[in-house]
Motif scaffolding. Sequence first.
Motif, PDB file in Angstrom:
ATOM      1  N   GLY A 237      -4.374  -0.928  -8.422  1.00 22.35           N
ATOM      2  CA  GLY A 237      -3.467  -1.385  -6.593  1.00 22.35           C
ATOM      3  C   GLY A 237      -2.429  -1.057  -6.623  1.00 22.35           C
ATOM      4  O   GLY A 237      -2.176  -1.565  -5.505  1.00 22.35           O
ATOM      5  N   VAL A 238      -1.456  -1.017  -7.759  1.00 24.10           N
ATOM      6  CA  VAL A 238      -0.226  -0.619  -7.589  1.00 24.10           C
ATOM      7  C   VAL A 238      -0.178   0.938  -6.409  1.00 24.10           C
ATOM      8  O   VAL A 238       0.851   0.715  -5.939  1.00 24.10           O
ATOM      9  CB  VAL A 238       0.805  -0.157  -8.892  1.00 24.10           C
ATOM     10  CG1 VAL A 238       2.129  -0.075  -8.668  1.00 24.10           C
ATOM     11  CG2 VAL A 238       0.596  -1.725  -9.815  1.00 24.10           C
ATOM     12  N   VAL A 239      -0.920   1.813  -7.299  1.00 29.83           N
ATOM     13  CA  VAL A 239      -0.942   3.003  -6.005  1.00 29.83           C
ATOM     14  C   VAL A 239      -1.797   2.851  -4.868  1.00 29.83           C
ATOM     15  O   VAL A 239      -0.245   2.988  -3.367  1.00 29.83           O
ATOM     16  CB  VAL A 239      -1.782   3.962  -7.030  1.00 29.83           C
ATOM     17  CG1 VAL A 239      -1.527   5.945  -5.942  1.00 29.83           C
ATOM     18  CG2 VAL A 239      -1.267   4.491  -8.353  1.00 29.83           C
ATOM     19  N   LEU A 240      -2.192   2.502  -4.254  1.00 31.47           N
ATOM     20  CA  LEU A 240      -2.442   1.365  -2.990  1.00 31.47           C
ATOM     21  C   LEU A 240      -1.584   1.126  -2.938  1.00 31.47           C
ATOM     22  O   LEU A 240      -1.723   1.352  -1.436  1.00 31.47           O
ATOM     23  CB  LEU A 240      -4.615   1.202  -3.343  1.00 31.47           C
ATOM     24  CG  LEU A 240      -5.628   2.372  -3.867  1.00 31.47           C
ATOM     25  CD1 LEU A 240      -6.274   1.297  -3.414  1.00 31.47           C
ATOM     26  CD2 LEU A 240      -5.544   3.119  -3.175  1.00 31.47           C
ATOM     27  N   SER A 241      -1.022   0.066  -3.442  1.00 34.31           N
ATOM     28  CA  SER A 241      -0.040  -0.577  -2.111  1.00 34.31           C
ATOM     29  C   SER A 241       1.207   0.381  -2.466  1.00 34.31           C
ATOM     30  O   SER A 241       1.837  -0.347  -0.761  1.00 34.31           O
ATOM     31  CB  SER A 241      -0.234  -1.853  -3.287  1.00 34.31           C
ATOM     32  OG  SER A 241      -0.846  -2.411  -3.317  1.00 34.31           O
ATOM     33  N   GLY A 242       1.540   1.071  -2.675  1.00 37.28           N
ATOM     34  CA  GLY A 242       2.648   1.631  -2.648  1.00 37.28           C
ATOM     35  C   GLY A 242       2.609   3.099  -1.848  1.00 37.28           C
ATOM     36  O   GLY A 242       3.449   3.492  -1.475  1.00 37.28           O
ATOM     37  N   LEU A 243       1.759   3.259  -2.313  1.00 40.13           N
ATOM     38  CA  LEU A 243       1.847   4.910  -0.876  1.00 40.13           C
ATOM     39  C   LEU A 243       0.855   5.575   0.071  1.00 40.13           C
ATOM     40  O   LEU A 243      -0.322   4.339  -0.051  1.00 40.13           O
ATOM     41  CB  LEU A 243       0.857   6.398  -2.012  1.00 40.13           C
ATOM     42  CG  LEU A 243       2.012   6.146  -3.426  1.00 40.13           C
ATOM     43  CD1 LEU A 243       1.367   6.825  -4.113  1.00 40.13           C
ATOM     44  CD2 LEU A 243       3.195   6.520  -3.466  1.00 40.13           C
ATOM     45  N   PRO A 244       0.465   5.595   0.924  1.00 41.92           N
ATOM     46  CA  PRO A 244       0.156   6.005   2.210  1.00 41.92           C
ATOM     47  C   PRO A 244      -1.699   6.486   1.802  1.00 41.92           C
ATOM     48  O   PRO A 244      -1.121   7.390   0.500  1.00 41.92           O
ATOM     49  CB  PRO A 244       0.639   6.509   2.670  1.00 41.92           C
ATOM     50  CG  PRO A 244       1.611   7.729   2.122  1.00 41.92           C
ATOM     51  CD  PRO A 244       1.848   6.427   1.129  1.00 41.92           C
ATOM     52  N   PRO A 245      -2.115   6.612   2.142  1.00 44.88           N
ATOM     53  CA  PRO A 245      -4.274   7.223   1.580  1.00 44.88           C
ATOM     54  C   PRO A 245      -3.407   8.868   0.966  1.00 44.88           C
ATOM     55  O   PRO A 245      -4.459   8.731  -0.216  1.00 44.88           O
ATOM     56  CB  PRO A 245      -4.872   7.171   2.814  1.00 44.88           C
ATOM     57  CG  PRO A 245      -3.890   6.204   3.551  1.00 44.88           C
ATOM     58  CD  PRO A 245      -2.598   6.204   3.311  1.00 44.88           C
ATOM     59  N   GLU A 246      -2.686   9.563   1.862  1.00 41.11           N
ATOM     60  CA  GLU A 246      -2.970  10.908   1.671  1.00 41.11           C
ATOM     61  C   GLU A 246      -2.332  11.241   0.193  1.00 41.11           C
ATOM     62  O   GLU A 246      -2.977  12.174  -0.941  1.00 41.11           O
ATOM     63  CB  GLU A 246      -1.803  11.784   2.262  1.00 41.11           C
ATOM     64  CG  GLU A 246      -2.237  13.190   2.272  1.00 41.11           C
ATOM     65  CD  GLU A 246      -0.932  13.442   1.699  1.00 41.11           C
ATOM     66  OE1 GLU A 246      -1.094  14.402   0.756  1.00 41.11           O
ATOM     67  OE2 GLU A 246       0.179  13.435   1.271  1.00 41.11           O
ATOM     68  N   LYS A 247      -0.776  10.383  -0.442  1.00 40.34           N
ATOM     69  CA  LYS A 247      -0.300  10.462  -1.122  1.00 40.34           C
ATOM     70  C   LYS A 247      -1.095   9.381  -2.500  1.00 40.34           C
ATOM     71  O   LYS A 247      -1.199  10.253  -3.416  1.00 40.34           O
ATOM     72  CB  LYS A 247       1.128   9.545  -1.096  1.00 40.34           C
ATOM     73  CG  LYS A 247       1.696  10.780  -0.194  1.00 40.34           C
ATOM     74  CD  LYS A 247       1.918  12.292  -0.643  1.00 40.34           C
ATOM     75  CE  LYS A 247       2.920  12.788   0.762  1.00 40.34           C
ATOM     76  NZ  LYS A 247       2.992  14.114  -0.266  1.00 40.34           N
ATOM     77  N   SER A 248      -1.329   8.355  -2.205  1.00 39.71           N
ATOM     78  CA  SER A 248      -2.328   7.561  -3.451  1.00 39.71           C
ATOM     79  C   SER A 248      -3.839   8.572  -3.566  1.00 39.71           C
ATOM     80  O   SER A 248      -4.189   8.844  -4.706  1.00 39.71           O
ATOM     81  CB  SER A 248      -2.411   6.173  -2.940  1.00 39.71           C
ATOM     82  OG  SER A 248      -3.308   6.237  -2.008  1.00 39.71           O
ATOM     83  N   SER A 249      -4.637   9.002  -2.550  1.00 34.09           N
ATOM     84  CA  SER A 249      -5.490   9.854  -3.013  1.00 34.09           C
ATOM     85  C   SER A 249      -5.422  10.653  -4.252  1.00 34.09           C
ATOM     86  O   SER A 249      -6.380  11.040  -5.258  1.00 34.09           O
ATOM     87  CB  SER A 249      -6.595  10.133  -1.880  1.00 34.09           C
ATOM     88  OG  SER A 249      -6.338  10.927  -1.901  1.00 34.09           O
ATOM     89  N   ARG A 250      -4.788  11.890  -3.442  1.00 36.14           N
ATOM     90  CA  ARG A 250      -3.151  12.636  -4.758  1.00 36.14           C
ATOM     91  C   ARG A 250      -3.358  11.959  -6.098  1.00 36.14           C
ATOM     92  O   ARG A 250      -3.338  13.216  -7.133  1.00 36.14           O
ATOM     93  CB  ARG A 250      -2.885  12.993  -4.300  1.00 36.14           C
ATOM     94  CG  ARG A 250      -2.639  15.016  -5.035  1.00 36.14           C
ATOM     95  CD  ARG A 250      -1.373  15.035  -4.098  1.00 36.14           C
ATOM     96  NE  ARG A 250      -0.853  15.906  -2.198  1.00 36.14           N
ATOM     97  CZ  ARG A 250      -2.036  16.921  -2.313  1.00 36.14           C
ATOM     98  NH1 ARG A 250      -2.214  17.662  -4.023  1.00 36.14           N
ATOM     99  NH2 ARG A 250      -2.022  17.085  -1.352  1.00 36.14           N
ATOM    100  N   LEU A 251      -2.547  10.856  -6.196  1.00 42.45           N
ATOM    101  CA  LEU A 251      -1.840  11.063  -7.173  1.00 42.45           C
ATOM    102  C   LEU A 251      -3.068  10.129  -8.059  1.00 42.45           C
ATOM    103  O   LEU A 251      -3.363   9.977  -8.997  1.00 42.45           O
ATOM    104  CB  LEU A 251      -0.805   9.859  -6.781  1.00 42.45           C
ATOM    105  CG  LEU A 251      -0.400   9.038  -8.178  1.00 42.45           C
ATOM    106  CD1 LEU A 251       0.421   9.913  -8.837  1.00 42.45           C
ATOM    107  CD2 LEU A 251       1.246   7.974  -7.829  1.00 42.45           C
ATOM    108  N   LEU A 252      -3.731   8.887  -7.361  1.00 41.24           N
ATOM    109  CA  LEU A 252      -5.368   8.738  -8.497  1.00 41.24           C
ATOM    110  C   LEU A 252      -6.297   9.789  -9.269  1.00 41.24           C
ATOM    111  O   LEU A 252      -6.028   9.633 -10.284  1.00 41.24           O
ATOM    112  CB  LEU A 252      -5.965   7.918  -7.934  1.00 41.24           C
ATOM    113  CG  LEU A 252      -5.867   7.026  -7.227  1.00 41.24           C
ATOM    114  CD1 LEU A 252      -6.422   5.877  -6.541  1.00 41.24           C
ATOM    115  CD2 LEU A 252      -4.818   5.828  -8.352  1.00 41.24           C
TER     116      LEU A 252
END
Length: 469
Positions: A237-252
């Motif tokens: 939830g924190v990652v999806l809230s703070g990053l756009p899809p391209e960045k959040s999908s990579r970080l996860l």
Amino acid sequence: MYTDLQHVSLPPAASRPCESTSMTSVPIVQYASRTDVGMRRAANQDNLAVRVCPEFDEWNRCGHLFVVADGMGGHAVGDLASRITVTTLPLAYYKLDAVDVESRLRQAVIAANKAINDKSRENREFEGMGTTCSVLSLSSAGAMIGHVGDSRVYRVRRGRIEQLTFDHSLQWEMIRLGRATAENVELYHPRNVITRCLGPDLSVQVDVEGPFSVEPNDVFMLCSDGLTNHVTDEEIGVVLSGLPPEKSSRLLIDLANCRGGSDNSTVIVVRIDSYPDLNVRPSDSSPLPPAPPPAASAGIPVALMLLVALISLGLAGWTISRGRPELSAIFAITAVAAFLLSRYFRPEPATAARLPVAPLSPLPDDPLMDPSTSSSLRSSFRTSPPYRTVDCQNAQGLLTYLAEAQSELAQAARDSSWQVDFEELTQLGRQATAANQSEKPDKAIRARARAIELLMKEIYQRRGSSGIN
């Protein structure tokens, strides 16, 4: 193998601030999809599919479609099952003549199941192959989900992450049936045993959830269990809230692999920029059903059967003392039969509709699940969607972990002479620290995510050269 698919919806207004969308224009969404083999598997059995409707009429009738499938049954066989799913399901979904999106989703998943089952009958090597399937439709009906297995669909809204699908796993089923609690299920039932999937049987039970309301700034995510085995709901939830899809999908996916990458990981992230105003009754607002009342009359036949058993035993003893063994045998048989019938009529203990609200506690010696990283922790279970809801407004725990991970990976890079720009890593670390001190967690997460991306890229290259593709 690290597949990186990035997408933004076609309308040119996608770059503009969020605004109300009329009922004659396609909603504006951003999305990104990634799949990765992980750190321990030799092959990737996950597959995904995305289809965005460019025209309003098609979107109004069918909606945008997002699919994740996690195959099982051996390397090639599992991959084949999931590939059949992500190929067959979208084709069936858009071609079917259905009365509504719910029927369309259900029939499309059933069509994918039939295609896998038919293929398994062609070759004995394909017997038993199967796959999970989670599919999200975003249409004028709202958000609808078709689901079989333990892949998941989440929604993040206003600081909370909600799991919109029920895991068809042994652990979740035992909790639902009241035969285990969230506190002790790890002690008695193994993890990653699924109770439902596409392929092995000609018929399949499909969960269709929704419709869920859709609002600007909502984020939906579909994923396989390779991600949720290592990343908590709160962290997601924190990652999806703070990053756009391209960045959040990579970080996860980087997070899952930093923590061992025990399985293939697949993620689709969908951010809603604008959406038509819909008159949708969200299914997630429906109250929980009351607990079923106990069966009041169940004790009567039990008492009668036990009484018959006692009388028969007494008569059996009396007749044997009178020299009538044939009558004694009849009465003895009657007593046994009455006792067995009393067990048949005995009522099962009533199971409450609400599942226990308690944290799961993994076994301390489990090598695949660290208590601090299990997404099964710190969550509540419900019998209707959202099945679990977790607050995700506090980013400090994730930032602490990201700082430690960056430090350890950077040290490993120095020790192994990796080709990494250490000056950039140092600068990113300083940016993250300054942003966190200024109470700008989103900016801090972006800097840490970029640093970990640079370090993990080197690990992925070395993983490929070691023979794991």
